[in-house]
Write a protein that holds these residues in place. Structure first.
Motif, PDB file in Angstrom:
ATOM      1  N   ASP A  59       0.990  -1.150   0.179  1.00  0.00           N
ATOM      2  CA  ASP A  59       0.312  -0.030   0.168  1.00  0.00           C
ATOM      3  C   ASP A  59       0.438   1.344   0.005  1.00  0.00           C
ATOM      4  O   ASP A  59       2.194   1.128   0.655  1.00  0.00           O
ATOM      5  CB  ASP A  59      -1.086   0.139   0.949  1.00  0.00           C
ATOM      6  CG  ASP A  59      -2.274   1.142   1.955  1.00  0.00           C
ATOM      7  OD1 ASP A  59      -3.203   1.116   0.850  1.00  0.00           O
ATOM      8  OD2 ASP A  59      -1.641   1.983   2.136  1.00  0.00           O
ATOM      9  N   ILE A  60       0.363   2.389  -0.538  1.00  0.00           N
ATOM     10  CA  ILE A  60       0.842   3.859  -0.636  1.00  0.00           C
ATOM     11  C   ILE A  60       1.724   4.451   0.877  1.00  0.00           C
ATOM     12  O   ILE A  60       2.972   4.397   0.812  1.00  0.00           O
ATOM     13  CB  ILE A  60       0.186   4.397  -1.263  1.00  0.00           C
ATOM     14  CG1 ILE A  60       1.511   5.729  -1.708  1.00  0.00           C
ATOM     15  CG2 ILE A  60      -1.081   4.911  -0.323  1.00  0.00           C
ATOM     16  CD1 ILE A  60       1.035   6.997  -2.616  1.00  0.00           C
ATOM     17  N   LEU A  63       5.049   2.956   2.075  1.00  0.00           N
ATOM     18  CA  LEU A  63       5.944   3.502   1.257  1.00  0.00           C
ATOM     19  C   LEU A  63       7.596   4.146   2.266  1.00  0.00           C
ATOM     20  O   LEU A  63       8.907   4.660   1.990  1.00  0.00           O
ATOM     21  CB  LEU A  63       6.060   3.865  -0.247  1.00  0.00           C
ATOM     22  CG  LEU A  63       5.586   3.100  -0.769  1.00  0.00           C
ATOM     23  CD1 LEU A  63       5.612   3.654  -1.945  1.00  0.00           C
ATOM     24  CD2 LEU A  63       6.340   2.008  -0.694  1.00  0.00           C
ATOM     25  N   THR A  71       6.528   2.741  -5.520  1.00  0.00           N
ATOM     26  CA  THR A  71       5.378   2.666  -7.115  1.00  0.00           C
ATOM     27  C   THR A  71       4.939   1.497  -7.459  1.00  0.00           C
ATOM     28  O   THR A  71       3.942   1.375  -7.876  1.00  0.00           O
ATOM     29  CB  THR A  71       5.024   4.029  -7.359  1.00  0.00           C
ATOM     30  OG1 THR A  71       6.567   4.277  -8.084  1.00  0.00           O
ATOM     31  CG2 THR A  71       5.008   4.921  -6.139  1.00  0.00           C
ATOM     32  N   LEU A  74       2.841  -1.548  -6.002  1.00  0.00           N
ATOM     33  CA  LEU A  74       1.632  -1.175  -5.362  1.00  0.00           C
ATOM     34  C   LEU A  74       0.789  -2.391  -5.996  1.00  0.00           C
ATOM     35  O   LEU A  74       0.526  -2.148  -7.226  1.00  0.00           O
ATOM     36  CB  LEU A  74       1.430   0.396  -5.323  1.00  0.00           C
ATOM     37  CG  LEU A  74       1.711   1.469  -5.117  1.00  0.00           C
ATOM     38  CD1 LEU A  74       1.393   2.616  -5.496  1.00  0.00           C
ATOM     39  CD2 LEU A  74       2.392   1.444  -3.465  1.00  0.00           C
TER      40      LEU A  74
END
Length: 365
Positions: A59-60, A63, A71, A74
């Motif tokens: 999930d973002i 990060l 990215t 994802l």
């Protein structure tokens, strides 16, 4: 020779030590904040066989600290995304991804295939499961935990030493200790603690230095202070696990840790009508939902705001990740407030889905 030269030229390791590393088999449970640095350093060190267990997807929000991912990954399963990245780091070792949840049914078979188990999980249910499976399979467990600005590292069940249950005999009450998705965590902290875990793994393999068996290191990232807590072995706790090993694979997660709460997916609500959306995040938390018909009632103030719940509507409760919303449903049930549901996804996509929901509702009107 070239890849591992800096190890080999250390007199304490040499070619013999590097051969031990190359022959070792390590299973890492969780490829998140702690698992990311553990996996990278063990892979770079040349640990011959590495297993990765994780059923979650990237999930973002990961990060900020889970530096194995980017990215481009994802939505991918973490175990598989980690394997892909690590094979680029070192293509001379074996890396196996297990994109599944660790359970009482599969833990014993998995652990028996490896020499050392690393706990990189973020919940108490799995920590106790990992600990008990290590006792039954007689595997050393390298433990790590993080909370806001503080971290812990220890080695359990090393040469019949103290276990996690010797430190914490029983799980805490459900919902009493929030995880990092609820309380936050300094991004570099899991890197520091995970690297300490990787260090303990290599020490065990190489039989070098003082293993953190019977000791818990507590690290504070704000003060850079370490403190050490001695762990006394509680033999009766260990024996109770061994006595019950026949029934281990039939066990379920302790009811104290996981209570069945009605949940609902945001997308499933798009066809619904007459809903009251309730955000139980605290007032200081961001991002907040602005300009939308959402009732904001922090979990800490829930019991004092029962009059704000609309008895004629379905009450859909959300928080940052779905943990506090489940606790909110429990509390409301205790006060006999019915038709309450916890959102599975938390608040990750709430703005988009709520806008869609209210647009549909307006069109119908």
């Amino acid at each position: 020779m070239s890849r591992y030269n800096r190890h080999i030229i250390l007199s304490e390791i040499g070619q013999t030590g590097q051969d031990k590393i190359s022959s070792a088999k390590v299973l890492v449970i969780g490829a998140g904040g702690l698992g990311s640095p553990v996996l990278q350093y063990l892979t770079a060190a040349g640990v011959g066989s590495i297993g990765i267990v994780d059923f979650d997807v990237v999930d973002i929000s990961n990060l900020q600290r889970q530096v194995l991912y980017g990215t481009s990954t994802l939505g991918m399963n973490k175990a598989e995304a980690a394997k892909h990245r690590l094979e680029d780091l070192n293509d001379e070792i074996s890396i196996v991804a297990y994109p599944e949840k660790l359970t009482h049914k599969n833990a014993i078979d998995l652990f028996n295939q490896y020499d050392i188990i690393v706990d990189g999980t973020d919940n108490f249910e799995t920590r106790y499961l990992v600990n008990d499976a290590c006792i039954i399979t007689n595997k050393p467990l390298v433990f790590g935990a993080i909370y806001k600005f503080e971290g812990q590292v220890s080695v359990f069940n090393y040469k019949n030493g103290p276990s996690y249950r010797c430190l914490f005999p029983n799980p805490p009450e459900k919902g009493s200790v929030p995880n990092c998705s609820e309380i936050g965590v300094l991004g570099v902290l899991p890197g520091i603690i995970g690297t300490m875990q990787a260090n303990e793994v290599l020490k065990i393999i190489l039989e070098l230095g003082n293993i953190l068996s019977g000791k818990l290191i507590c690290y504070n990232a704000l003060t850079l202070q370490n403190s050490t807590i001695r762990i006394n072995q509680l033999e009766e706790n260990i024996q109770s696990i061994l006595k019950d090993k026949v029934n281990f694979q039939n066990k379920q997660i302790d009811v104290k840790c996981e209570i069945d709460i009605a949940t609902v997916s945001f997308e499933a609500l798009l066809s619904e009508k007459n809903i009251q959306f309730i955000d139980v995040r605290e007032a200081h938390e961001q991002p907040k939902v602005e300009d939308l018909l959402v009732t904001n009632i922090p979990l800490s103030e829930l019991e004092h705001n029962l009059d704000k719940f609309d008895s004629g509507k379905k009450k859909v409760i959300f928080c940052q990740s779905g943990i506090r919303s489940k606790r909110a449903v429990e509390i409301l049930q205790e006060f006999n407030i019915q038709n309450c549901f916890s959102v599975k996804e938390g608040a990750s996509e709430i703005k988009t889905i709520l806008k869609t929901y209210y647009k549909l509702s307006s069109n119908e009107k």
